[in-house]
Design an enzyme around this catalytic site. Structure first.
Site, PDB file in Angstrom:
ATOM      1  N   ASP A 208       0.835  -1.209   0.000  1.00  0.00           N
ATOM      2  CA  ASP A 208       0.000   0.000   0.000  1.00  0.00           C
ATOM      3  C   ASP A 208       0.870   1.260   0.000  1.00  0.00           C
ATOM      4  O   ASP A 208       0.355   2.369  -0.097  1.00  0.00           O
ATOM      5  CB  ASP A 208      -1.005  -0.012   1.161  1.00  0.00           C
ATOM      6  CG  ASP A 208      -0.336  -0.095   2.512  1.00  0.00           C
ATOM      7  OD1 ASP A 208       0.904  -0.188   2.580  1.00  0.00           O
ATOM      8  OD2 ASP A 208      -1.071  -0.069   3.524  1.00  0.00           O
ATOM      9  N   SER A 209       2.204   1.076   0.036  1.00  0.00           N
ATOM     10  CA  SER A 209       3.103   2.212  -0.189  1.00  0.00           C
ATOM     11  C   SER A 209       2.879   2.770  -1.593  1.00  0.00           C
ATOM     12  O   SER A 209       3.275   3.905  -1.889  1.00  0.00           O
ATOM     13  CB  SER A 209       4.566   1.802   0.001  1.00  0.00           C
ATOM     14  OG  SER A 209       4.842   0.593  -0.666  1.00  0.00           O
TER      15      SER A 209
ATOM     16  N   ASP B 142      -1.051  -6.055  -0.430  1.00  0.00           N
ATOM     17  CA  ASP B 142      -1.451  -5.416   0.822  1.00  0.00           C
ATOM     18  C   ASP B 142      -2.951  -5.196   0.843  1.00  0.00           C
ATOM     19  O   ASP B 142      -3.531  -4.756  -0.157  1.00  0.00           O
ATOM     20  CB  ASP B 142      -0.776  -4.036   0.943  1.00  0.00           C
ATOM     21  CG  ASP B 142       0.327  -4.020   1.975  1.00  0.00           C
ATOM     22  OD1 ASP B 142       0.321  -4.877   2.886  1.00  0.00           O
ATOM     23  OD2 ASP B 142       1.201  -3.146   1.870  1.00  0.00           O
TER      24      ASP B 142
ATOM     25  N   LYS C 181      -1.452  -9.300   2.818  1.00  0.00           N
ATOM     26  CA  LYS C 181      -0.783  -8.829   4.046  1.00  0.00           C
ATOM     27  C   LYS C 181      -1.706  -7.846   4.765  1.00  0.00           C
ATOM     28  O   LYS C 181      -2.287  -6.974   4.128  1.00  0.00           O
ATOM     29  CB  LYS C 181       0.553  -8.173   3.707  1.00  0.00           C
ATOM     30  CG  LYS C 181       1.267  -7.590   4.935  1.00  0.00           C
ATOM     31  CD  LYS C 181       2.720  -7.246   4.657  1.00  0.00           C
ATOM     32  CE  LYS C 181       2.931  -5.923   3.976  1.00  0.00           C
ATOM     33  NZ  LYS C 181       2.434  -4.740   4.724  1.00  0.00           N
TER      34      LYS C 181
ATOM     35  N   GLU D 128      -1.986  -5.355   8.440  1.00  0.00           N
ATOM     36  CA  GLU D 128      -1.227  -4.748   9.536  1.00  0.00           C
ATOM     37  C   GLU D 128      -1.924  -4.998  10.872  1.00  0.00           C
ATOM     38  O   GLU D 128      -3.097  -4.635  11.028  1.00  0.00           O
ATOM     39  CB  GLU D 128      -1.096  -3.232   9.311  1.00  0.00           C
ATOM     40  CG  GLU D 128      -0.247  -2.878   8.108  1.00  0.00           C
ATOM     41  CD  GLU D 128      -0.022  -1.382   7.947  1.00  0.00           C
ATOM     42  OE1 GLU D 128      -0.426  -0.595   8.833  1.00  0.00           O
ATOM     43  OE2 GLU D 128       0.562  -0.994   6.922  1.00  0.00           O
TER      44      GLU D 128
ATOM     45  N   GLU E 133       8.444  -4.133  11.116  1.00  0.00           N
ATOM     46  CA  GLU E 133       8.853  -2.808  10.632  1.00  0.00           C
ATOM     47  C   GLU E 133       9.255  -1.898  11.785  1.00  0.00           C
ATOM     48  O   GLU E 133       8.495  -1.693  12.739  1.00  0.00           O
ATOM     49  CB  GLU E 133       7.698  -2.167   9.831  1.00  0.00           C
ATOM     50  CG  GLU E 133       8.081  -0.800   9.276  1.00  0.00           C
ATOM     51  CD  GLU E 133       7.147  -0.287   8.183  1.00  0.00           C
ATOM     52  OE1 GLU E 133       6.209  -1.001   7.773  1.00  0.00           O
ATOM     53  OE2 GLU E 133       7.386   0.850   7.733  1.00  0.00           O
TER      54      GLU E 133
HETATM   55  O1  KIV Z   1       3.530  -1.169   1.591  1.00  0.00           O
HETATM   56  C1  KIV Z   1       4.705  -1.405   1.867  1.00  0.00           C
HETATM   57  O2  KIV Z   1       5.634  -0.938   1.202  1.00  0.00           O
HETATM   58  C2  KIV Z   1       4.986  -2.238   3.032  1.00  0.00           C
HETATM   59  C3  KIV Z   1       6.423  -2.494   3.340  1.00  0.00           C
HETATM   60  C4  KIV Z   1       6.977  -1.324   4.042  1.00  0.00           C
HETATM   61  C5  KIV Z   1       6.588  -3.716   4.126  1.00  0.00           C
HETATM   62  O3  KIV Z   1       4.102  -2.668   3.692  1.00  0.00           O
END
Ligand code: KIV
Length: 260
Positions: free
Chosen positions: A45-46, A84, A114, A116, A183
């Site tokens: 999600d970055s 994500d 993934k 969080e 993280e």
């Molecule tokens: O979205 C992302 O880039 C992440 C990484 C920082 C693990 O979740």
């Protein structure tokens, strides 16, 4: 070409091999990740920040992630593709979490999702796993909670938060996750967690002792416009080289020397 699977992650750890992981958001970079033989690509999600230009990871939607997952799948035939789950696509209810995880797998083509968090979303994680969808956990700094945290700082700095994150990691392993991203936590705590688990830990800003490392692609390649997290490494300065290439092209067009 054989695709890496979630089973390979545990195998890599048990054989004492380190796991390389990187974020990836489009066809072109997905092919580069494949050609570099990187086993795990995260459509993170970055993307909210590095692809869509938002200030945080909070605004990105499931539709925006699904489009990127599809492009990555087209460009990469060998990495395990993890997607994500965006903010508020799973926190609100177990049913919603399963539906949205299902969309990332069925509509996007991802191989795992993934999420969080730990105990707070344990029911969501258990239900997604029950639906047959592999889950990667994510503990420590949780960027989707940036508005609550107030900054991207080191987590698990007090005795109680260190004990809590170790318990959370054990809980996630018990639920059946296939790996856990750690993280921005102290290296010593990441090492303790790594030693206590059979599933691999994938660190970012968590020292050198995790079973693997993940980095944001734009940070690794120097595409971050000069601003990088402390824990990132720049193996190239592609941002500068892009501007240079485009400027040379422009100069040639404007001077009349550009020819096909
Ligand atoms: O979205 C992302 O880039 C992440 C990484 C920082 C693990 O979740």
């Amino acid at each position: 070409m054989n695709r890496h699977t979630v089973k390979d992650l545990i195998k890599l750890k048990s054989n004492g091999n380190k796991i390389t992981a990187v974020t990836c958001y489009d066809f072109f970079s997905a092919r580069a990740v494949q050609d570099a033989e990187i086993p795990l690509a995260l459509v993170g999600d970055s993307a909210s920040m590095v692809v869509y230009g938002y200030d945080t990871t909070v605004p990105i939607t499931i539709e925006e992630i699904i489009l990127l997952v599809r492009a990555v799948l087209r460009g990469n035939k060998s990495s395990l593709i993890v997607a994500d789950m965006p903010f508020m696509s799973y926190q609100g209810s177990v049913n919603k979490a399963v539906d949205n995880a299902g969309r990332l797998i069925k509509d996007g083509g991802a191989h795992a999702v993934k999420l969080e968090g730990g105990s707070v979303i344990k029911n969501q994680i258990a239900a997604i796993l029950d639906a047959g969808i592999p889950v990667v956990g994510h503990l420590g700094l949780l960027p989707q909670s940036i508005n609550k945290l107030g900054g991207y700082s080191l987590q698990a700095t007090s005795d109680s938060s260190q004990k809590k994150i170790i318990d959370e990691a054990i809980l996630l392993e018990g639920l059946g996750v296939c790996a856990i991203v750690l993280e921005c936590i102290p290296a010593s705590i990441a090492n303790d967690i790594t030693a206590s688990l059979k599933v691999p830990t994938i660190g970012i800003g968590a020292g050198g002792g995790c079973d693997g490392h993940i980095q944001v692609l734009h940070d690794l390649l120097g595409l971050g416009g000069g601003q990088y997290p402390k824990h990132s490494h720049q193996y190239e300065q592609l941002g500068v080289r892009m501007v240079d290439a485009l400027s040379r092209y422009k100069n040639e067009v404007e001077s009349g020397s550009f020819k096909v």
